[in-house]
Design a protein around this motif. Structure first.
Motif, PDB file in Angstrom:
ATOM      1  N   SER A 198      25.778  15.539  35.874  1.00 23.45           N
ATOM      2  CA  SER A 198      27.212  15.261  36.010  1.00 23.45           C
ATOM      3  C   SER A 198      27.204  14.550  37.396  1.00 23.45           C
ATOM      4  N   PRO A 199      28.573  14.190  37.789  1.00 22.45           N
ATOM      5  CA  PRO A 199      28.651  13.620  39.302  1.00 22.45           C
ATOM      6  C   PRO A 199      28.255  14.500  40.376  1.00 22.45           C
ATOM      7  N   ALA A 200      28.377  15.830  40.059  1.00 23.75           N
ATOM      8  CA  ALA A 200      27.856  16.712  41.037  1.00 23.75           C
ATOM      9  C   ALA A 200      26.279  16.994  41.293  1.00 23.75           C
ATOM     10  N   ASN A 201      25.811  16.338  40.294  1.00 20.00           N
ATOM     11  CA  ASN A 201      24.324  16.627  40.395  1.00 20.00           C
ATOM     12  C   ASN A 201      23.657  15.753  41.488  1.00 20.00           C
ATOM     13  N   VAL A 202      22.260  16.081  41.992  1.00 18.46           N
ATOM     14  CA  VAL A 202      21.709  15.037  42.770  1.00 18.46           C
ATOM     15  C   VAL A 202      21.322  13.883  41.802  1.00 18.46           C
ATOM     16  N   HIS A 203      21.027  12.829  42.244  1.00 20.11           N
ATOM     17  CA  HIS A 203      20.711  11.693  41.421  1.00 20.11           C
ATOM     18  C   HIS A 203      19.638  11.023  41.551  1.00 20.11           C
ATOM     19  N   VAL A 204      18.927  11.175  42.295  1.00 16.99           N
ATOM     20  CA  VAL A 204      17.726  10.619  42.474  1.00 16.99           C
ATOM     21  C   VAL A 204      16.782  10.739  41.256  1.00 16.99           C
ATOM     22  N   ASN A 205      15.934   9.962  40.666  1.00 18.19           N
ATOM     23  CA  ASN A 205      15.258   9.947  39.656  1.00 18.19           C
ATOM     24  C   ASN A 205      13.777   9.789  39.858  1.00 18.19           C
ATOM     25  N   ARG A 206      12.803  10.778  39.521  1.00 19.28           N
ATOM     26  CA  ARG A 206      11.620  10.903  39.849  1.00 19.28           C
ATOM     27  C   ARG A 206      10.510  10.708  38.829  1.00 19.28           C
ATOM     28  N   ASN A 207       9.204  10.189  39.192  1.00 19.53           N
ATOM     29  CA  ASN A 207       8.362  10.123  38.142  1.00 19.53           C
ATOM     30  C   ASN A 207       7.961  11.365  37.586  1.00 19.53           C
ATOM     31  N   PRO A 208       7.873  11.609  36.217  1.00 22.91           N
ATOM     32  CA  PRO A 208       7.574  12.949  35.720  1.00 22.91           C
ATOM     33  C   PRO A 208       6.072  13.142  35.551  1.00 22.91           C
ATOM     34  N   ILE A 209       5.295  11.930  35.599  1.00 17.90           N
ATOM     35  CA  ILE A 209       3.833  12.095  35.726  1.00 17.90           C
ATOM     36  C   ILE A 209       3.246  11.190  36.704  1.00 17.90           C
ATOM     37  N   SER A 210       2.193  11.363  37.302  1.00 20.25           N
ATOM     38  CA  SER A 210       1.198  10.347  37.674  1.00 20.25           C
ATOM     39  C   SER A 210       0.625   9.141  36.723  1.00 20.25           C
ATOM     40  N   GLY A 211       0.407   8.000  37.160  1.00 21.43           N
ATOM     41  CA  GLY A 211      -0.421   7.117  36.287  1.00 21.43           C
ATOM     42  C   GLY A 211       0.125   5.458  36.867  1.00 21.43           C
ATOM     43  N   HIS A 239      17.553   1.564  31.874  1.00 25.29           N
ATOM     44  CA  HIS A 239      16.312   0.917  32.171  1.00 25.29           C
ATOM     45  C   HIS A 239      15.264   1.899  31.880  1.00 25.29           C
ATOM     46  N   THR A 240      14.451   1.083  31.038  1.00 19.58           N
ATOM     47  CA  THR A 240      13.155   1.952  30.515  1.00 19.58           C
ATOM     48  C   THR A 240      11.963   1.767  31.377  1.00 19.58           C
ATOM     49  N   VAL A 241      11.125   2.829  31.553  1.00 20.10           N
ATOM     50  CA  VAL A 241       9.713   2.817  32.124  1.00 20.10           C
ATOM     51  C   VAL A 241       8.795   3.518  31.470  1.00 20.10           C
ATOM     52  N   VAL A 242       7.916   2.783  31.235  1.00 21.17           N
ATOM     53  CA  VAL A 242       6.685   3.602  30.496  1.00 21.17           C
ATOM     54  C   VAL A 242       5.681   3.845  31.603  1.00 21.17           C
ATOM     55  N   ILE A 243       4.908   5.241  31.640  1.00 23.21           N
ATOM     56  CA  ILE A 243       3.912   5.557  32.617  1.00 23.21           C
ATOM     57  C   ILE A 243       2.667   6.229  31.771  1.00 23.21           C
ATOM     58  N   GLY A 244       1.428   5.463  32.144  1.00 22.63           N
ATOM     59  CA  GLY A 244       0.254   6.073  31.197  1.00 22.63           C
ATOM     60  C   GLY A 244      -0.672   6.629  32.344  1.00 22.63           C
ATOM     61  N   ASN A 245      -1.181   7.834  31.988  1.00 22.94           N
ATOM     62  CA  ASN A 245      -2.228   8.512  32.873  1.00 22.94           C
ATOM     63  C   ASN A 245      -3.599   8.234  32.182  1.00 22.94           C
ATOM     64  N   GLY A 246      -3.678   7.331  31.282  1.00 22.49           N
ATOM     65  CA  GLY A 246      -5.120   7.453  30.779  1.00 22.49           C
ATOM     66  C   GLY A 246      -5.344   8.192  29.481  1.00 22.49           C
ATOM     67  N   LYS A 247      -4.774   9.236  29.223  1.00 18.59           N
ATOM     68  CA  LYS A 247      -4.646  10.019  27.917  1.00 18.59           C
ATOM     69  C   LYS A 247      -3.403  10.138  27.393  1.00 18.59           C
ATOM     70  N   THR A 248      -2.225   9.698  27.918  1.00 18.80           N
ATOM     71  CA  THR A 248      -1.191   9.799  27.116  1.00 18.80           C
ATOM     72  C   THR A 248      -0.010   8.667  27.806  1.00 18.80           C
ATOM     73  N   ASP A 249       1.002   8.237  27.175  1.00 24.28           N
ATOM     74  CA  ASP A 249       1.953   7.558  27.875  1.00 24.28           C
ATOM     75  C   ASP A 249       3.456   8.215  27.532  1.00 24.28           C
ATOM     76  N   ILE A 250       4.063   8.314  28.611  1.00 27.46           N
ATOM     77  CA  ILE A 250       5.442   8.852  28.698  1.00 27.46           C
ATOM     78  C   ILE A 250       6.514   7.882  28.943  1.00 27.46           C
ATOM     79  N   LEU A 251       7.500   7.801  28.356  1.00 27.83           N
ATOM     80  CA  LEU A 251       8.680   6.740  28.489  1.00 27.83           C
ATOM     81  C   LEU A 251       9.755   7.548  29.209  1.00 27.83           C
ATOM     82  N   VAL A 252      10.183   6.994  29.985  1.00 31.74           N
ATOM     83  CA  VAL A 252      11.286   7.454  30.740  1.00 31.74           C
ATOM     84  C   VAL A 252      12.735   6.589  30.792  1.00 31.74           C
TER      85      VAL A 252
END
Length: 218
Positions: A100-113, A140-153
């Motif tokens: 919502s507009p009241a939330n913090v709107h910084v987005n962060r990486n859910p995993i390293s990779g 905006h689509t981002v895919v992060i892979g850590n060598g074991k799995t890929d996560i799409l955000v």
């Protein structure tokens, strides 16, 4: 608490417009002090809201390579299996966070990779909880892979949002909880996990970026 760099120009412009507005009000309506002070009070509240929107609160982050950490503050609005058609093109487990507009709107990486995809898509501005927002809204689509799995955000603009900022480029090595981007004024973030992933959140649960465990990786 600090102010995000994406907000500095907006805050400065808001301050300038409100200052000119109140100078004009006090000049032309000096004989209506109640109205003058009312408008000043409303202006102050609005200005503080704009400042708070771009806040970065001080918080202790959670780091664990076996965990998927919330990429955003907000409320869980979707937990379901669905077909992800942009990158994986197969069934994935979708977890969506509404901000919502009241939330913090910084987005962060859910995993390293390693960043395998970072792609912007222009689109509509349906309300963020609309079923078609994931595929038809500005996003905006981002895919992060850590060598074991890929996560799409996927960062998704809502009815109020008109600008998605993303700092990641394909090939970058990123750390868990590092800033991925920012969405202005109300939005949503979708996470796509492998089917069978253990999810640690429930519908309607409030989550905090960098702290709440969304899921445990196999």
């Amino acid at each position: 608490m600090t102010i995000h760099r994406e907000g500095k120009a907006t805050i400065a412009l808001t301050f300038a417009v409100l200052a000119l507005l109140n100078i004009a009000v006090f000049y032309f309506l000096y004989d209506s002090p109640v109205m003058c002070w009312t408008i000043l009070g409303i202006s102050l509240v609005f200005f503080l809201f704009i400042v708070s929107f771009f806040r970065i609160p001080s918080r202790e982050m959670q780091f664990d390579e076996k965990l998927v950490i919330a990429p955003a503050d907000g409320k869980i609005v979707v937990i379901e299996e669905t077909v992800e058609g942009e990158y994986f093109k197969d069934k994935r487990l979708q977890v969506s966070i509404f901000m919502s507009p009241a939330n913090v709107h910084v987005n962060r990486n859910p995993i390293s990779g390693s960043v395998k995809l970072s792609q912007y898509h222009a689109g509509k501005y349906l309300v963020a909880w609309h079923p078609k927002a994931s595929t038809e809204n500005e996003r905006h689509t981002v895919v992060i892979g850590n060598g074991k799995t890929d996560i799409l955000v996927r960062q998704i603009a809502g009815a109020l949002a008109r600008r998605i900022v993303n700092y990641l480029k394909p090939g970058m090595e990123v750390k868990q909880n590092m800033e991925m981007g920012f969405i202005k004024f109300g939005s949503r973030v979708d996470i796509y996990l492998p089917v069978g992933t253990k999810v640690n959140v429930n519908l309607e649960q409030i989550v905090r970026g960098g702290q709440t465990v969304i899921a445990e990786l196999a």
